[in-house]
Scaffold this active site. Sequence first.
Site, PDB file in Angstrom:
ATOM      1  N   TYR A 110     -19.300 -22.304 -18.623  1.00 41.13           N
ATOM      2  CA  TYR A 110     -18.092 -22.478 -17.801  1.00 41.13           C
ATOM      3  C   TYR A 110     -17.739 -21.177 -17.089  1.00 41.13           C
ATOM      4  O   TYR A 110     -17.603 -21.137 -15.861  1.00 41.13           O
ATOM      5  CB  TYR A 110     -16.912 -22.949 -18.663  1.00 41.13           C
ATOM      6  CG  TYR A 110     -15.568 -22.753 -17.978  1.00 41.13           C
ATOM      7  CD1 TYR A 110     -15.204 -23.533 -16.890  1.00 41.13           C
ATOM      8  CD2 TYR A 110     -14.677 -21.755 -18.400  1.00 41.13           C
ATOM      9  CE1 TYR A 110     -13.990 -23.325 -16.233  1.00 41.13           C
ATOM     10  CE2 TYR A 110     -13.478 -21.551 -17.750  1.00 41.13           C
ATOM     11  CZ  TYR A 110     -13.127 -22.338 -16.672  1.00 41.13           C
ATOM     12  OH  TYR A 110     -11.937 -22.119 -16.022  1.00 41.13           O
ATOM     13  N   GLY A 121     -20.425 -18.603 -29.096  1.00 40.45           N
ATOM     14  CA  GLY A 121     -20.124 -17.544 -28.111  1.00 40.45           C
ATOM     15  C   GLY A 121     -18.631 -17.316 -27.911  1.00 40.45           C
ATOM     16  O   GLY A 121     -18.220 -16.785 -26.886  1.00 40.45           O
ATOM     17  N   THR A 167     -10.386 -17.629 -13.061  1.00 40.00           N
ATOM     18  CA  THR A 167      -9.925 -17.491 -14.437  1.00 40.00           C
ATOM     19  C   THR A 167     -10.203 -16.098 -14.990  1.00 40.00           C
ATOM     20  O   THR A 167     -11.163 -15.431 -14.563  1.00 40.00           O
ATOM     21  CB  THR A 167     -10.639 -18.545 -15.323  1.00 40.00           C
ATOM     22  OG1 THR A 167     -10.410 -18.237 -16.696  1.00 40.00           O
ATOM     23  CG2 THR A 167     -12.149 -18.556 -15.094  1.00 40.00           C
ATOM     24  N   ASP A 168      -9.406 -15.696 -15.971  1.00 40.24           N
ATOM     25  CA  ASP A 168      -9.659 -14.414 -16.650  1.00 40.24           C
ATOM     26  C   ASP A 168     -10.973 -14.444 -17.424  1.00 40.24           C
ATOM     27  O   ASP A 168     -11.496 -13.399 -17.804  1.00 40.24           O
ATOM     28  CB  ASP A 168      -8.484 -14.046 -17.576  1.00 40.24           C
ATOM     29  CG  ASP A 168      -8.192 -15.067 -18.662  1.00 40.24           C
ATOM     30  OD1 ASP A 168      -8.875 -16.111 -18.716  1.00 40.24           O
ATOM     31  OD2 ASP A 168      -7.264 -14.818 -19.464  1.00 40.24           O
ATOM     32  N   GLU A 169     -11.512 -15.654 -17.662  1.00 43.16           N
ATOM     33  CA  GLU A 169     -12.744 -15.739 -18.458  1.00 43.16           C
ATOM     34  C   GLU A 169     -13.931 -15.095 -17.762  1.00 43.16           C
ATOM     35  O   GLU A 169     -14.953 -14.826 -18.404  1.00 43.16           O
ATOM     36  CB  GLU A 169     -13.052 -17.195 -18.825  1.00 43.16           C
ATOM     37  CG  GLU A 169     -11.971 -17.790 -19.693  1.00 43.16           C
ATOM     38  CD  GLU A 169     -12.385 -19.055 -20.425  1.00 43.16           C
ATOM     39  OE1 GLU A 169     -13.593 -19.303 -20.591  1.00 43.16           O
ATOM     40  OE2 GLU A 169     -11.483 -19.806 -20.827  1.00 43.16           O
ATOM     41  N   ILE A 215     -15.962 -32.793  -4.244  1.00 39.49           N
ATOM     42  CA  ILE A 215     -16.111 -31.603  -3.378  1.00 39.49           C
ATOM     43  C   ILE A 215     -17.576 -31.310  -3.066  1.00 39.49           C
ATOM     44  O   ILE A 215     -17.870 -30.552  -2.151  1.00 39.49           O
ATOM     45  CB  ILE A 215     -15.420 -30.326  -3.944  1.00 39.49           C
ATOM     46  CG1 ILE A 215     -15.951 -29.970  -5.334  1.00 39.49           C
ATOM     47  CG2 ILE A 215     -13.912 -30.452  -3.941  1.00 39.49           C
ATOM     48  CD1 ILE A 215     -15.516 -28.566  -5.802  1.00 39.49           C
ATOM     49  N   TYR A 266     -10.722 -23.486 -34.665  1.00 36.16           N
ATOM     50  CA  TYR A 266     -12.086 -22.938 -34.682  1.00 36.16           C
ATOM     51  C   TYR A 266     -12.096 -21.628 -35.467  1.00 36.16           C
ATOM     52  O   TYR A 266     -11.297 -20.718 -35.192  1.00 36.16           O
ATOM     53  CB  TYR A 266     -12.588 -22.653 -33.258  1.00 36.16           C
ATOM     54  CG  TYR A 266     -12.688 -23.859 -32.336  1.00 36.16           C
ATOM     55  CD1 TYR A 266     -12.630 -25.171 -32.811  1.00 36.16           C
ATOM     56  CD2 TYR A 266     -12.866 -23.665 -30.966  1.00 36.16           C
ATOM     57  CE1 TYR A 266     -12.729 -26.245 -31.949  1.00 36.16           C
ATOM     58  CE2 TYR A 266     -12.967 -24.744 -30.090  1.00 36.16           C
ATOM     59  CZ  TYR A 266     -12.891 -26.038 -30.592  1.00 36.16           C
ATOM     60  OH  TYR A 266     -12.994 -27.099 -29.730  1.00 36.16           O
ATOM     61  N   SER A 290     -20.155 -20.134 -14.469  1.00 37.64           N
ATOM     62  CA  SER A 290     -20.067 -20.916 -13.221  1.00 37.64           C
ATOM     63  C   SER A 290     -18.854 -20.475 -12.394  1.00 37.64           C
ATOM     64  O   SER A 290     -18.920 -20.404 -11.169  1.00 37.64           O
ATOM     65  CB  SER A 290     -20.005 -22.427 -13.514  1.00 37.64           C
ATOM     66  OG  SER A 290     -18.765 -22.776 -14.113  1.00 37.64           O
ATOM     67  N   LYS A 291     -17.752 -20.155 -13.060  1.00 39.03           N
ATOM     68  CA  LYS A 291     -16.575 -19.677 -12.316  1.00 39.03           C
ATOM     69  C   LYS A 291     -16.866 -18.303 -11.701  1.00 39.03           C
ATOM     70  O   LYS A 291     -16.454 -18.007 -10.578  1.00 39.03           O
ATOM     71  CB  LYS A 291     -15.352 -19.596 -13.236  1.00 39.03           C
ATOM     72  CG  LYS A 291     -14.827 -20.931 -13.739  1.00 39.03           C
ATOM     73  CD  LYS A 291     -14.284 -21.830 -12.644  1.00 39.03           C
ATOM     74  CE  LYS A 291     -12.986 -21.348 -12.062  1.00 39.03           C
ATOM     75  NZ  LYS A 291     -12.440 -22.349 -11.081  1.00 39.03           N
ATOM     76  N   ASN A 320      -4.712 -18.197 -19.785  1.00 33.29           N
ATOM     77  CA  ASN A 320      -4.543 -19.585 -20.254  1.00 33.29           C
ATOM     78  C   ASN A 320      -3.191 -20.166 -19.847  1.00 33.29           C
ATOM     79  O   ASN A 320      -2.155 -19.564 -20.121  1.00 33.29           O
ATOM     80  CB  ASN A 320      -4.620 -19.640 -21.783  1.00 33.29           C
ATOM     81  CG  ASN A 320      -6.035 -19.495 -22.284  1.00 33.29           C
ATOM     82  OD1 ASN A 320      -6.686 -18.488 -22.021  1.00 33.29           O
ATOM     83  ND2 ASN A 320      -6.513 -20.488 -23.000  1.00 33.29           N
TER      84      ASN A 320
END
Length: 339
Positions: A153, A278, A125-127, A60, A210, A156-157, A182
């Site tokens: 990430y 983070g 995204t919800d992030e 892209i 994690y 950037s979104k 998710n």
Amino acid sequence: MTILVTGGAGFIGSNFIFHMLAKYPDYRIVCLDKLTYAGNLSTLASVMDNPSFRFVKLDICDRQGVYRLFEEEHPNMVVNFAAESHVDRSIENPEVFLQTNILGTQVLMDACRKYGIDRFHQVSTDEVYGDLPLDQPDLFFTEDTPIHTSSPYSASKAGADLLVLAYHRTFGLPVTISRCSNNYGPYQFPEKLIPLMIANALNDKPLPVYGQGLNVRDWLYVEDHCIAIDLILHRGRVGQVYNIGGHNEMRNIDIVKIICAALGKSESLITHVTDRKGHDMRYAIDPAKIHNQLGWLPETKFADGIRKTIRWYLDNREWWEEIISGEYRNYYERMYGGR
Ligand code: NAD
Ligand code: TDX
């Protein structure tokens, strides 16, 4: 109607292509995908010979290539799934995330401006909202929650989302944005929590949780995400953001235990490893807007979705075994070796 689907050789994009080809046999679906490590042409094998479908291997970020494709296909709509999508990889190497997720989105929107478009839909995204505390379960992300990102990430979104809204306001580009929680389901790359745990459990390998595994994610079956995007394309209002989520919050450790139980594997495989840097604590979507305005509700309950997903990974071992026996081994060693 011609819809250009970017990133369609990945997890959600491929499921979206299957959904659209089945539901709208008279639509033409053109899939553009760079086939990064996350893109897999074998995923699209069942539709490759469909006369309504075309696959084009393209980045892209490749402006000339994207413009050429627009000249050939004149898409009515673009649905942009193409992205670097894994938080852990963004911590290891942020740059490609900025290139693909932000600059690639810009190239696509420039093409839409140049050749004309009825809709540019950005799959977000919800992030982008950051995270919520564990001790305030009544808090949810709404479309008005401020952008507050944690990882390269999600940053950037979020950057892409802001650019999409800027192209709407400044140039009048007819955009919509969806921010989903998710996803899980067939064809998810085995670097992500659920398929990674299924694959490791089936191979009797440690299940790397994690930290304490208390982080909460709001899980949605991928087909429900695809149905929501389909609705937004056809009935959503230009310039609007829609949150997508099914009120299905679960702790990571509980997900892993469900997978152990479903596969008849011992929980002693669970290994607590060093936490993600983070690491967001909790995501939880308020989907009232898409429910009230477009009538969307999730159709698949988690108990059914996870059963279908595990069944799919059992029935399609060659799909993921080929992946985890390749370059993925180096990734796994870098990410988990000695962690
Ligand atoms: P994925 O990593 O499985 O697939 C991404 C696809 O994009 C791959 O096929 C890859 O080859 C392609 N791609 C990457 N860079 C490209 C480039 N420069 N040019 C063309 N193609 C490129 O990701 P996914 O999980 O299917 O996510 C799809 C989208 O949905 C992403 O934008 C992601 O941010 C978003 N999203 C994902 C989730 C989730 O839970 N997986 C949740 C919400 C939103
Ligand atoms: O090995 C692991 N162990 C572990 O405990 C992995 C891979 C993950 N986790 C934890 C981290 C998260 O709390 O599980 C949770 C889910 O992790 P991921 O599957 O990496 O997803 P997440 O970081 O929540 O991001 C996902 O949802 C939002 C997608 O990857 C994004 O593309 C999407 O935007």
